[in-house]
Design an enzyme around this catalytic site. Structure first.
Site, mmCIF file in Angstrom:
data_model
loop_
_atom_site.group_PDB
_atom_site.id
_atom_site.type_symbol
_atom_site.label_atom_id
_atom_site.label_comp_id
_atom_site.label_asym_id
_atom_site.label_seq_id
_atom_site.Cartn_x
_atom_site.Cartn_y
_atom_site.Cartn_z
ATOM 1 N N GLU A 33 0.801 -1.221 0.000
ATOM 2 C CA GLU A 33 0.000 0.000 0.000
ATOM 3 C C GLU A 33 0.831 1.266 0.000
ATOM 4 O O GLU A 33 0.296 2.346 -0.191
ATOM 5 C CB GLU A 33 -0.934 -0.010 1.201
ATOM 6 N N HIS A 34 2.110 1.149 0.244
ATOM 7 C CA HIS A 34 2.954 2.342 0.304
ATOM 8 C C HIS A 34 3.645 2.518 -1.037
ATOM 9 O O HIS A 34 4.682 1.925 -1.298
ATOM 10 C CB HIS A 34 3.973 2.220 1.443
#
Length: 171
Positions: A33-34
């Site tokens: 997600e980063h």
């Protein structure tokens, strides 16, 4: 600790410094997600890795006298380089000051000799029994677990632990 952000301790001089590493792997869940198209270790995780290294230094320096070592303040935090999967974040923490309840350190995280993050951290040291004396047994359980974890990070330094509290032979 929810995330263990130290993979190995390479050097430790009680009361002075610690060198530890974090190997960044694409398999780490938070990287999905980063920046999914260009995953990098989140800056807050770099800061947390330095905090965890500092906490190990403090624990060993004080022979695990406190069950809780927590970040109180991070100042002069500067980021320099992204840390990508496959890279190794090398962390060096040096104690610069200490009083009865706090320890101040200078911490640097680098990749291939290039600074990725640096900061001055202040950590507090305490025990649950300071809040409620009935929690002294909980403090001891926490300290025992921390000793076991420390041995998994650096089993060759089991002799640093006080007499009668060596690393479990299973490690």
């Amino acid at each position: 600790m929810r995330f263990f952000l130290i993979d190995r301790i390479d050097d430790l001089v009680p009361g002075e410094r610690i060198r530890a590493i974090k190997v960044v792997s694409l398999a780490e869940e938070y990287l999905r997600e980063h920046f999914p198209l260009t995953p990098v270790l989140p800056g807050v995780f770099m800061l947390e890795a330095m905090t965890q290294a500092a906490a190990w230094l403090i624990r060993v320096t004080e022979d695990f006298r406190h069950s809780l070592v927590s970040l109180k303040e991070a100042s002069n935090v500067k980021y320099g380089k992204f840390v990508e999967p496959g890279q190794i974040l090398e962390i060096e923490v040096n104690i610069v000051g200490q009083d009865e309840k706090t320890t101040s350190v200078r911490a640097v995280g680098s990749v291939e000799s290039r600074t990725a993050v640096q900061a001055r951290l202040t950590l507090t040291r305490s025990n649950l029994a300071e809040i409620d004396p009935l929690l002294a047994e909980a403090d001891q359980r926490i300290v025992n677990r921390l000793r076991e974890w420390f041995c998994s990070y650096w089993p060759q330094w089991a002799h640093m632990l006080s007499a009668g509290r060596a690393c479990p032979s299973s490690l």
